[in-house]
Design a protein around this motif. Structure first.
Motif, mmCIF file in Angstrom:
data_model
loop_
_atom_site.group_PDB
_atom_site.id
_atom_site.type_symbol
_atom_site.label_atom_id
_atom_site.label_comp_id
_atom_site.label_asym_id
_atom_site.label_seq_id
_atom_site.Cartn_x
_atom_site.Cartn_y
_atom_site.Cartn_z
ATOM 1 N N ILE A 345 -11.269 -7.589 -10.242
ATOM 2 C CA ILE A 345 -10.058 -8.084 -9.570
ATOM 3 C C ILE A 345 -10.410 -8.930 -8.353
ATOM 4 C CG2 ILE A 345 -8.055 -7.361 -8.215
ATOM 5 C CD1 ILE A 345 -7.749 -4.997 -10.136
ATOM 6 N N LEU A 346 -11.311 -8.424 -7.509
ATOM 7 C CA LEU A 346 -11.627 -9.139 -6.268
ATOM 8 C C LEU A 346 -12.460 -10.398 -6.504
ATOM 9 C CD1 LEU A 346 -12.377 -6.280 -3.714
ATOM 10 C CD2 LEU A 346 -10.292 -7.604 -3.988
ATOM 11 N N SER A 347 -13.186 -10.447 -7.606
ATOM 12 C CA SER A 347 -13.979 -11.638 -7.888
ATOM 13 C C SER A 347 -13.169 -12.702 -8.626
ATOM 14 C CB SER A 347 -15.217 -11.274 -8.711
ATOM 15 O OG SER A 347 -14.852 -10.686 -9.955
ATOM 16 N N GLY A 348 -11.930 -12.387 -8.966
ATOM 17 C CA GLY A 348 -11.059 -13.356 -9.621
ATOM 18 C C GLY A 348 -10.488 -14.369 -8.650
ATOM 19 N N LYS A 349 -9.733 -15.337 -9.182
ATOM 20 C CA LYS A 349 -9.216 -16.426 -8.345
ATOM 21 C C LYS A 349 -8.224 -15.955 -7.290
ATOM 22 C CE LYS A 349 -5.673 -17.764 -11.766
ATOM 23 N NZ LYS A 349 -4.493 -17.435 -10.947
ATOM 24 N N ASP A 350 -7.583 -14.817 -7.529
ATOM 25 C CA ASP A 350 -6.624 -14.297 -6.548
ATOM 26 C C ASP A 350 -7.220 -13.174 -5.699
ATOM 27 O OD1 ASP A 350 -4.600 -16.024 -7.297
ATOM 28 O OD2 ASP A 350 -3.828 -14.674 -8.845
ATOM 29 N N GLY A 351 -8.558 -13.060 -5.716
ATOM 30 C CA GLY A 351 -9.204 -11.959 -5.007
ATOM 31 C C GLY A 351 -8.859 -11.894 -3.535
ATOM 32 N N PHE A 352 -8.841 -13.038 -2.856
ATOM 33 C CA PHE A 352 -8.517 -13.059 -1.426
ATOM 34 C C PHE A 352 -7.110 -12.541 -1.167
ATOM 35 C CE2 PHE A 352 -6.604 -16.025 1.886
ATOM 36 C CZ PHE A 352 -6.881 -15.180 2.956
ATOM 37 N N PHE A 353 -6.150 -12.980 -1.963
ATOM 38 C CA PHE A 353 -4.756 -12.583 -1.741
ATOM 39 C C PHE A 353 -4.547 -11.089 -2.025
ATOM 40 C CE2 PHE A 353 -4.735 -17.065 -3.073
ATOM 41 C CZ PHE A 353 -4.250 -17.623 -1.896
ATOM 42 N N ILE A 354 -5.237 -10.585 -3.041
ATOM 43 C CA ILE A 354 -5.138 -9.158 -3.356
ATOM 44 C C ILE A 354 -5.787 -8.334 -2.243
ATOM 45 C CG2 ILE A 354 -5.933 -7.366 -4.957
ATOM 46 C CD1 ILE A 354 -5.669 -9.566 -7.173
ATOM 47 N N ALA A 355 -6.941 -8.804 -1.762
ATOM 48 C CA ALA A 355 -7.608 -8.102 -0.668
ATOM 49 C C ALA A 355 -6.736 -8.088 0.580
ATOM 50 C CB ALA A 355 -8.950 -8.766 -0.364
ATOM 51 N N ALA A 356 -6.097 -9.225 0.891
ATOM 52 C CA ALA A 356 -5.223 -9.300 2.066
ATOM 53 C C ALA A 356 -4.052 -8.339 1.939
ATOM 54 C CB ALA A 356 -4.722 -10.725 2.254
ATOM 55 N N GLU A 357 -3.503 -8.225 0.739
ATOM 56 C CA GLU A 357 -2.382 -7.313 0.533
ATOM 57 C C GLU A 357 -2.823 -5.863 0.714
ATOM 58 O OE1 GLU A 357 1.362 -6.755 -2.541
ATOM 59 O OE2 GLU A 357 -0.465 -7.714 -3.267
ATOM 60 N N LEU A 358 -4.012 -5.517 0.201
ATOM 61 C CA LEU A 358 -4.521 -4.151 0.347
ATOM 62 C C LEU A 358 -4.771 -3.812 1.813
ATOM 63 C CD1 LEU A 358 -7.088 -4.081 -2.618
ATOM 64 C CD2 LEU A 358 -5.001 -2.707 -2.434
ATOM 65 N N VAL A 359 -5.424 -4.723 2.527
ATOM 66 C CA VAL A 359 -5.714 -4.466 3.941
ATOM 67 C C VAL A 359 -4.419 -4.425 4.747
ATOM 68 C CG1 VAL A 359 -6.899 -5.304 6.003
ATOM 69 C CG2 VAL A 359 -8.004 -5.501 3.767
ATOM 70 N N GLY A 360 -3.516 -5.365 4.479
ATOM 71 C CA GLY A 360 -2.237 -5.380 5.195
ATOM 72 C C GLY A 360 -1.438 -4.118 4.960
ATOM 73 N N ASP A 361 -1.440 -3.626 3.720
ATOM 74 C CA ASP A 361 -0.678 -2.412 3.395
ATOM 75 C C ASP A 361 -1.247 -1.187 4.104
ATOM 76 O OD1 ASP A 361 1.105 -3.744 1.825
ATOM 77 O OD2 ASP A 361 0.214 -3.162 -0.096
ATOM 78 N N ILE A 362 -2.571 -1.065 4.139
ATOM 79 C CA ILE A 362 -3.161 0.115 4.783
ATOM 80 C C ILE A 362 -2.911 0.093 6.283
ATOM 81 C CG2 ILE A 362 -5.505 -0.691 5.325
ATOM 82 C CD1 ILE A 362 -4.730 2.638 3.629
ATOM 83 N N ILE A 363 -2.886 -1.110 6.866
ATOM 84 C CA ILE A 363 -2.567 -1.209 8.294
ATOM 85 C C ILE A 363 -1.122 -0.809 8.543
ATOM 86 C CG2 ILE A 363 -2.253 -2.844 10.198
ATOM 87 C CD1 ILE A 363 -4.758 -4.297 9.218
ATOM 88 N N SER A 364 -0.232 -1.253 7.672
ATOM 89 C CA SER A 364 1.189 -0.948 7.834
ATOM 90 C C SER A 364 1.488 0.533 7.619
ATOM 91 C CB SER A 364 2.009 -1.792 6.856
ATOM 92 O OG SER A 364 3.371 -1.447 6.912
ATOM 93 N N THR A 365 0.874 1.122 6.581
ATOM 94 C CA THR A 365 1.235 2.492 6.209
ATOM 95 C C THR A 365 0.447 3.562 6.940
ATOM 96 O OG1 THR A 365 -0.320 2.439 4.342
ATOM 97 C CG2 THR A 365 1.962 1.780 3.905
ATOM 98 N N LYS A 366 -0.793 3.232 7.371
ATOM 99 C CA LYS A 366 -1.614 4.255 8.023
ATOM 100 C C LYS A 366 -1.991 3.913 9.458
ATOM 101 C CE LYS A 366 -3.763 7.183 4.586
ATOM 102 N NZ LYS A 366 -5.039 7.817 4.171
ATOM 103 N N VAL A 367 -2.554 2.719 9.653
ATOM 104 C CA VAL A 367 -3.016 2.369 11.002
ATOM 105 C C VAL A 367 -1.862 2.375 11.998
ATOM 106 C CG1 VAL A 367 -4.098 0.575 12.406
ATOM 107 C CG2 VAL A 367 -4.969 1.059 10.113
ATOM 108 N N ASN A 368 -0.724 1.859 11.565
ATOM 109 C CA ASN A 368 0.441 1.800 12.457
ATOM 110 C C ASN A 368 1.370 2.992 12.287
ATOM 111 O OD1 ASN A 368 -0.470 -0.648 13.463
ATOM 112 N ND2 ASN A 368 0.701 -1.860 11.990
#
Length: 463
Positions: A345-368
């Motif tokens: 998934i991460l090595s695919g063409k949308d890997g950056f966008f998927i990674a950003a969504e995962l990191v953004g979600d964990i910040i929203s749901t746990k970090v904050n």
């Protein structure tokens, strides 16, 4: 070292303690909180600051070194635990940090041969990782005291190295148990401020730069996390962590300027307009993580598409505790979060966008979300420890850290290097010393992987 002709001459190995005075500090003991206990067996943290300077060898030894020794001694008045030791029980009891009168910091004074190229070391291009180790101090060996039943483990070492006529490097190695990056960077900056103003301790007092050590400020909701972590840690014999030379690695610095960071944010928002707060940390770490995953194939690695890929990072928890800790709290106070995807998934063409969504979600749901951040704290070691042997990327540092305002009186550093990333697969992250609003990313990778990563990183920015 990369070449046998390159040498570092040791002029002095000494110990620096707080100034002798009529009011000698009594013994000071700090119990380990559950935040500290996590780092008992972690590798030492190693940092280098390079300063341009035309200083000669004679001026260095006769003027610069005595001034730095004196200012370090003064700075220790407020940072006594750094001069102390980790007291590690051989049989029974709990580990603690203890300072007793006479404890000191190990300091090495060195001079690099002219075979070392200061400008090469302080560049951003790929450089041999081994080249940096002659400037990194080693922690003194622990001592075993059978009569007291403890292993005595030093917590910090410092080395000051002159490059005659071109620069000065100050290297720091510390045991992580003494404090997180916020605390250690605070100490480094306090020392630099004392040095710059001429060794006056009252400068720190007047500017409210005094650290706070009160461990009772940390409230453990379960009441027994420190014991839980200690019971897990003591199952493994203490071994002073040793950093091996990364003989096949290169170190490179990648800079993202303010407008490039905004472009990455805009790209994510075009694809994922639902992001409420898209931080620089989110897009930068997601971009680096995805580029790193994509570099595997190009560098010759054979990774199954279903192989898990992890990204984890620590969170400064001082203001996230209830009640919040003061920013000046000295010690470890970090929460942990991890996101997971797959190699395919991460090595695919949308890997950056998927990674950003995962990191953004964990910040929203746990970090904050303070409650969620600590919900599984009792299981941090069991849950995250095994990931260290997996395909995982971490982060050393933060976009908030500005190592480039660490001025010992010679101006700002030319380069900051987080040497520890050689051994743990992390990227370093800090404010840029060159570009306002820019951030520096440091990586240490095998040669083929560094070349592949650099191509993918820069090609992605062009697109």
């Amino acid at each position: 070292m990369a070449s046998t002709t390159k040498t570092v001459t040791i002029h002095d190995r000494c110990c620096v303690a707080q100034p002798h005075s009529g009011e000698v500090a009594a013994e000071q003991s700090l119990p380990l909180t559950f935040f500290d206990m996590l780092w008992l067996h972690f590798h030492p943290i190693k940092r280098l600051l390079f300063y341009p300077s035309s200083c000669s060898a004679s001026n260095f030894l006769e003027t610069v070194v005595p001034s730095l020794k004196q200012s370090l001694s003064v700075a220790l008045i407020n940072y006594l635990p750094i001069a102390g030791n980790l007291i590690y029980p051989l049989e029974s009891g709990m580990p603690e940090i203890r300072y007793v009168s006479g404890d000191s910091v190990s300091l090495t004074i060195a001079e690099a041969s002219e075979d070392f190229d200061f400008n090469y070391l302080t560049g951003n291009q790929a450089r041999e990782a081994n080249e940096f180790y002659p400037f990194v101090p080693e922690l003194p060996e622990p001592k075993i005291e059978p009569e007291s039943g403890f292993r005595i483990i030093p917590l910090i070492a410092i080395q000051i190295t002159l490059f005659p006529g071109t620069g000065i490097c100050i290297g720091f190695t510390n045991h992580h148990v003494i404090g997180d990056a916020s605390s250690i960077v605070g100490f480094i900056k306090a020392w630099s401020k004392v040095a710059k103003v001429g060794g006056q301790n009252d400068f720190l007092v007047k500017n409210d730069l005094i650290p706070i050590y009160d461990r009772s400020l940390i409230k453990d909701p379960s009441g027994h996390r420190a014991n839980i972590f200690w019971n897990q840690m003591k199952l493994y014999p203490y071994g002073s962590p040793v950093s091996s030379f990364p003989n096949n690695k290169l170190r490179s610095t990648f800079i993202l300027q303010k407008d490039e960071i905004q472009i990455l944010k805009n790209l994510v928002l075009e694809r994922k307009p639902g992001f409420v707060r898209l931080s620089s940390f989110t897009v930068i770490t997601a971009y680096v993580w995805s580029c790193l995953v994509k570099s595997a194939k190009k560098s010759g690695e054979n990774v199954d598409e279903n192989e898990p890929e992890y990204f984890g990072f620590a969170v400064d928890a001082r203001r996230r505790l209830e009640p919040p800790l003061p920013a000046a709290y000295f010690g470890n106070c970090l929460g942990f979060v991890v996101v997971e995807s797959t190699h395919g998934i991460l090595s695919g063409k949308d890997g950056f966008f998927i990674a950003a969504e995962l990191v953004g979600d964990i910040i929203s749901t746990k970090v904050n979300n303070n409650e969620e951040l600590f919900r599984e704290a009792d299981e941090w070691l069991v849950k995250y420890g095994p990931l260290l042997t997996k395909r995982v990327m971490g982060v050393a540092g933060s976009p908030r850290f500005d190592m480039y305002d660490t001025d010992f009186g010679w101006g700002k550093p030319k380069k900051y290097e987080a040497v520890s990333i050689d051994g743990d697969g992390s990227m370093s992250l800090s404010k840029s010393g060159e570009f306002e609003g820019g951030l520096e990313i440091g990586l240490s990778l095998p040669v083929k992987k560094m070349d592949a990563f650099a191509d993918i990183f820069y090609d992605g920015l062009k697109i």
